[in-house]
Write a protein that holds these residues in place. Structure first.
Motif, mmCIF file in Angstrom:
data_model
loop_
_atom_site.group_PDB
_atom_site.id
_atom_site.type_symbol
_atom_site.label_atom_id
_atom_site.label_comp_id
_atom_site.label_asym_id
_atom_site.label_seq_id
_atom_site.Cartn_x
_atom_site.Cartn_y
_atom_site.Cartn_z
ATOM 1 N N PHE A 102 -31.513 23.641 -15.228
ATOM 2 C CA PHE A 102 -30.285 23.314 -14.941
ATOM 3 C C PHE A 102 -29.389 24.423 -15.721
ATOM 4 N N SER A 103 -28.257 24.484 -15.364
ATOM 5 C CA SER A 103 -27.147 25.277 -16.110
ATOM 6 C C SER A 103 -26.784 24.214 -17.114
ATOM 7 N N LYS A 104 -26.312 24.952 -18.312
ATOM 8 C CA LYS A 104 -25.438 23.933 -19.169
ATOM 9 C C LYS A 104 -24.351 23.447 -18.938
ATOM 10 N N THR A 105 -23.450 23.987 -17.671
ATOM 11 C CA THR A 105 -22.381 23.627 -17.030
ATOM 12 C C THR A 105 -22.518 22.448 -15.842
ATOM 13 N N ASP A 106 -23.806 22.363 -15.437
ATOM 14 C CA ASP A 106 -24.105 21.520 -14.303
ATOM 15 C C ASP A 106 -23.650 20.078 -14.737
ATOM 16 N N ARG A 107 -23.135 19.316 -13.786
ATOM 17 C CA ARG A 107 -22.582 17.923 -13.984
ATOM 18 C C ARG A 107 -23.541 16.783 -13.537
ATOM 19 N N ILE A 108 -24.447 16.264 -14.192
ATOM 20 C CA ILE A 108 -25.311 15.237 -13.848
ATOM 21 C C ILE A 108 -24.805 13.752 -13.914
ATOM 22 N N ILE A 109 -24.976 13.078 -12.811
ATOM 23 C CA ILE A 109 -24.472 11.606 -12.843
ATOM 24 C C ILE A 109 -25.164 10.633 -13.595
ATOM 25 N N THR A 110 -24.400 10.161 -14.577
ATOM 26 C CA THR A 110 -25.363 9.043 -15.392
ATOM 27 C C THR A 110 -25.286 7.492 -15.093
ATOM 28 N N SER A 111 -23.948 7.186 -14.681
ATOM 29 C CA SER A 111 -23.565 5.984 -14.299
ATOM 30 C C SER A 111 -22.835 6.136 -12.631
ATOM 31 N N GLY A 112 -23.242 4.935 -11.908
ATOM 32 C CA GLY A 112 -22.764 5.202 -10.543
ATOM 33 C C GLY A 112 -23.930 5.870 -9.408
ATOM 34 N N ASN A 113 -25.090 6.225 -10.082
ATOM 35 C CA ASN A 113 -25.766 6.982 -9.270
ATOM 36 C C ASN A 113 -26.976 6.573 -8.432
ATOM 37 N N TYR A 114 -27.030 5.127 -8.732
ATOM 38 C CA TYR A 114 -28.272 4.217 -8.239
ATOM 39 C C TYR A 114 -27.708 3.859 -6.791
ATOM 40 N N GLY A 115 -28.438 4.436 -5.616
ATOM 41 C CA GLY A 115 -28.380 3.889 -4.287
ATOM 42 C C GLY A 115 -27.265 4.799 -3.647
ATOM 43 N N ILE A 116 -26.761 5.969 -4.099
ATOM 44 C CA ILE A 116 -25.946 6.519 -3.283
ATOM 45 C C ILE A 116 -26.582 7.750 -2.754
ATOM 46 N N ALA A 117 -26.104 8.154 -1.501
ATOM 47 C CA ALA A 117 -26.733 8.947 -0.590
ATOM 48 C C ALA A 117 -26.308 10.370 -1.099
ATOM 49 N N ASP A 118 -27.486 11.426 -0.323
ATOM 50 C CA ASP A 118 -27.202 12.758 -0.587
ATOM 51 C C ASP A 118 -25.584 13.224 -0.040
ATOM 52 N N THR A 119 -25.061 13.832 -0.665
ATOM 53 C CA THR A 119 -23.776 14.522 -0.417
ATOM 54 C C THR A 119 -22.829 13.286 -0.440
ATOM 55 N N ALA A 120 -22.944 12.301 -1.229
ATOM 56 C CA ALA A 120 -22.053 11.185 -1.443
ATOM 57 C C ALA A 120 -20.743 11.598 -2.044
ATOM 58 N N LYS A 121 -19.651 11.058 -1.571
ATOM 59 C CA LYS A 121 -18.541 11.235 -2.180
ATOM 60 C C LYS A 121 -18.231 10.069 -3.587
#
Length: 308
Positions: free
Chosen positions: A284-303
């Protein structure tokens, strides 16, 4: 005939009116907005990460000295107390011969300048802790009999019984971390090993030397950490960022492609500890934002909506 035709026309007109009444107007479909999930994000970072194994080790004092009587006689005075810290050459016992005990005072009465006592003072040969006291005041002892036992505080070690299948770990762990039950952490050095293996447990004993001056009781069970793998520049994420399926054979993270959309990215895990996970692939790039909270159970391309 005219009447029949008129009746036919009336029936057709009624049927047309009935069909027109039952034909409903087309319904208008309204698209509902997709739900937006509040999330928190983090960034990948480089960190040193190690995978280790834990084994039990027991504290022991390798050097013990025996305080022995140097005459036949009675214990006149006792300064040795179980558990007491003593210094080198500190007085521990006073002995008096049975002859002096019976005639000593009579001799002194006859000649006060003779100063006959028959007293022998027994001192500690080395500093340490008294772990056993065998005699008290008034006991009769013989020459060479053990009066007390002192453990040398500088001879404290931990004895590690390591399964032989892991003996290669010792070669890369000459210095090890020792964790005591109270949370104290200290460093030990592998100073030796026994040239035999326990036939039933198939373990080999290693001696771990620690720094001098540690006041640790004998028989204390501690945890010894042996490093199995170490990656100095690992790409790591918090454990909460990496998701897994039910069988834990597939892993992924949710990455933001813009401020409001998250996509699923499959990852390959490496080393992990209590808080972080190494991501071997992709990079990953150092600027990529990765979800740590709220990521469980959401689908691909989630809003999503980023929370501060």
């Amino acid at each position: 005939m005219k009447s029949y035709l008129k009746l036919m026309c009336s029936g057709i007109t009624v049927l047309f009116i009935f069909s027109a009444c039952n034909h409903s107007a087309p319904t208008e479909t309204i698209d509902e907005p997709s739900p937006v999930t509040p999330v928190q994000v983090t960034f990948v970072r480089d960190s040193s990460l190690s995978e280790f194994m834990e084994f039990s080790a027991v504290s022991a004092y390798l050097e013990k000295s025996f305080v022995k009587a140097n005459i036949n006689g009675y214990v006149e005075n006792v300064e040795a107390v179980l558990g007491k810290q003593v210094g080198s050459h500190q007085l521990l016992f006073s002995l008096i011969t049975k002859e002096a005990k019976s005639i000593g005072n009579s001799v002194n009465k006859l000649d006060a300048g003779f100063k006959f006592s028959g007293i022998s003072n027994i001192r500690a040969d080395q500093a340490g802790t008294i772990i056993q006291v065998n005699h008290q005041k008034g006991d009769y002892v013989q020459d060479g009999e053990a009066l007390a036992t002192i453990s040398n505080r500088n001879s404290l070690v931990f004895l590690l019984d390591l399964p032989y299948e892991y003996n290669q770990l010792i070669n890369q762990n000459r210095n090890v971390d020792i964790l005591l039950p109270d949370g104290t952490k200290m460093t030990g050095m592998v100073s030796g090993t026994m040239p035999s293996v326990d036939s039933s447990a198939q373990t080999q004993r290693y001696v771990l030397k620690i720094g001098a001056g540690k006041d640790i009781p004998e028989g204390l069970i501690a945890k010894v950490r042996l490093t199995k793998v170490n990656h100095a520049q690992a790409q790591v994420l918090p454990k909460s960022a990496v998701l897994a399926n039910e069988t834990e054979d597939e892993f992924w993270v949710m990455k933001l492609i813009n401020d409001s959309t998250a996509v699923r990215v499959n990852v390959k895990k490496g080393i992990e500890n209590e808080k972080t996970v190494e991501v071997l692939d992709p990079k990953f790039s150092k600027t990529d934002r990765i979800i740590t909270s709220g990521n469980y159970g959401i689908a691909d391309t989630a809003k999503v909506k980023i929370q501060k």
